[in-house]
Design an enzyme around this catalytic site. Structure first.
Site, mmCIF file in Angstrom:
data_model
loop_
_atom_site.group_PDB
_atom_site.id
_atom_site.type_symbol
_atom_site.label_atom_id
_atom_site.label_comp_id
_atom_site.label_asym_id
_atom_site.label_seq_id
_atom_site.Cartn_x
_atom_site.Cartn_y
_atom_site.Cartn_z
ATOM 1 C CB THR A 83 -2.403 8.938 -8.469
ATOM 2 O OG1 THR A 83 -2.020 7.757 -9.184
ATOM 3 C CG2 THR A 83 -3.904 8.941 -8.292
ATOM 4 C CD GLU A 227 -6.554 9.125 -5.623
ATOM 5 O OE1 GLU A 227 -6.057 10.211 -5.263
ATOM 6 O OE2 GLU A 227 -5.907 8.068 -5.636
ATOM 7 C CE LYS A 339 2.438 -1.300 8.956
ATOM 8 N NZ LYS A 339 2.994 -0.848 7.677
ATOM 9 C CD1 TRP A 344 1.926 -0.077 13.765
ATOM 10 C CD2 TRP A 344 0.397 1.328 12.913
ATOM 11 N NE1 TRP A 344 1.130 -0.799 12.922
ATOM 12 C CE2 TRP A 344 0.178 0.032 12.390
ATOM 13 C CE3 TRP A 344 -0.444 2.358 12.523
ATOM 14 C CZ2 TRP A 344 -0.848 -0.246 11.496
ATOM 15 C CZ3 TRP A 344 -1.468 2.092 11.635
ATOM 16 C CH2 TRP A 344 -1.666 0.794 11.117
#
Ligand code: AMP
Length: 446
Positions: A83, A227, A339, A344
């Site tokens: 990753t 993944e 935030k 949000w």
């Protein structure tokens, strides 16, 4: 270097052009026994290196073309990628023969990339980025011509290659398509051989999709991760719709194929309905979805709690909604959401709206600390060559054309020469946050 040592790589295959980068690292790579070099480059840089150095062409010359394949369990490890490590160290994902085979079949199905032996696929994805999105295996399975641009990833040689080689399919991250668009706008080229382009790795701004529609090139949005091998979703609209009806489907991340199970999980761990409104973290599992990372403590598979649920699902870290007919719309990476005062703000929504402005080439929005609200958005903008725009105009555009609510509009702005990118060409928001924290950006507060 970290990845080579963690994976304990024994052989490095390297293009000669990269030897100036590799040579100084070799003394720090104790597990590497062989370096195999391809293409032009100064071999003397490797003089005195500990590993044995081989010429790729010499190694394969005169070798029998038949190979006595060993009988392997299909679940044996076949390949590994890491990753990108935008949070913490990179993590190794091991792909089995089985997962690669099943993933390749899915890539070739019509509901995914629909590749057949009539196609030529242009793969503008480095092989270390999820095995070039699995395309070397999938194209091999279908007997498709695959084009790889080597190190000529810049817009001009890419445009020339497309016009010359006429690929029918192509795959790359949005920044590659942004760059190519700017190039063919300035120096027109015929790209129309590409009946289908897979765009993923980061959110595709709808304005980019529209611009390519006008060039006769259809971008199909796809979502995936290291993944997930990486195919997770692709945004083919349901059959039989008009172009106008297709649009709301095309701008989503798309639908999950049969081999990928998905669920949305709320902040309290509750499973959320697929109603197009309930936003939560996406979790997935399936035959080509990782169930652990490579080599934790004492060689055991690594299953960090923030990455895998107790019942074995992969926590993607992506936040979004799923419609009743199964289309995923991502609003943000969990760690990129802004935030502000308990509410949000989606950085992706602001970026998409900004990139629809005619003067804007690229825009990246990050959360920055704010005394009153906790966090507020900082908009960094790259203007198109020769274009000008002031912050008030851009802010008004977000409200009037982008439909962004007033309380979400950024008050901090910076025009930058380029958005920093990761090794695979995604916006590197970690760098932008650092640049802001260290006062390296020329920020205007409205
Ligand atoms: P990587 O493993 O480096 O390919 O990164 C995977 C991450 O890229 C995902 O978890 C998403 O945050 C992001 N990503 C990939 N495709 C898309 C997409 N189509 N839209 C939005 N984000 C995406």
């Amino acid at each position: 270097m970290w990845i080579v040592n963690h994976a304990a790589d024994r052989v490095v295959l390297v293009n000669g052009s990269l030897l100036p980068l590799l040579a100084p690292l070799l003394p720090h790579l104790p597990t590497v026994e062989h370096v195999v070099v391809t293409g032009p480059g100064d071999r003397s840089l490797l003089d005195g290196a500990a590993p044995r150095v081989h010429e790729y062409e010499e190694l394969i010359a005169g070798r029998p073309t038949a190979y006595d394949w060993p009988e392997l369990d299909e679940r044996t490890a076949a390949a590994m990628c890491y990753t990108s490590g935008t949070t913490g160290d990179p993590k190794g994902v091991v792909y089995s023969h089985r997962s690669i085979y099943l993933h390749s079949m899915q890539v070739n199905m019509t509901e995914s990339m629909g590749l057949t032996d009539k196609d030529t696929s242009l793969v503008v994805v480095p092989q270390f980025h999820v095995n070039a999105w699995g395309l070397p295996h999938a194209t091999f399975m279908s007997g498709i011509n695959m084009l790889m641009p080597d190190r000529f990833l810049q817009p001009a040689p890419l445009a020339e290659m497309i016009e010359r080689e006429k690929p029918t399919h192509a795959a790359a991250v949005p920044t590659i398509w942004q760059g190519l668009l700017a190039e063919v706008t300035a120096h027109p080229r015929d790209l129309s051989s590409m009946r289908q382009v897979t765009i993923g790795g980061a959110a595709c701004p709808p304005s980019l999709m529209e611009a390519y529609d006008r060039l006769g090139v259809r971008l199909c949005h796809a979502w995936g991760m290291t993944e997930t091998s990486p195919l997770g979703t692709m945004a083919h609209p349901p059959h039989g719709l008009t172009a106008e009806e297709e649009w709301p489907y095309r701008v989503t991340q798309g639908r999950f194929p049969a081999g990928v199970e998905a669920r949305l999980v709320g902040p309290g761990g509750e499973h959320l309905p697929w109603d197009g409104e309930s936003a939560g973290e996406l979790e997935v599992r399936g035959t080509w979805i990782a169930g652990a990372y490579y080599n934790g403590v004492d060689g055991e598979p690594l299953r960090p709690e923030d990455k895998f649920s107790a019942d074995g699902w992969l926590k993607t870290g992506d936040v979004g909604v799923i419609s009743p007919d199964g289309y995923l719309t991502l609003t943000d990476r969990a760690k990129d959401v802004i935030k502000s005062g308990g509410e949000w703000i989606s950085s992706v929504e602001l970026e998409n709206a900004l990139m629809a402005h005619p003067a804007v080439a690229e825009a990246a929005v990050v959360a920055v600390p704010d005394e009153k609200w906790g966090e507020r958005p900082l908009a960094t903008v790259v203007l198109k060559e020769g274009a000008t725009a002031d912050y008030e105009t851009l802010r008004a555009f977000l409200a009037d054309e982008g439909g962004i609510a007033k309380w979400q509009l950024p008050e901090r702005w910076a025009i930058v020469p380029a958005v920093p990118k990761t090794s695979v060409g995604k916006f590197d928001k970690k760098v932008i946050r650092r640049q802001y924290a260290e006062g390296e950006l020329d920020v205007t507060q409205l």
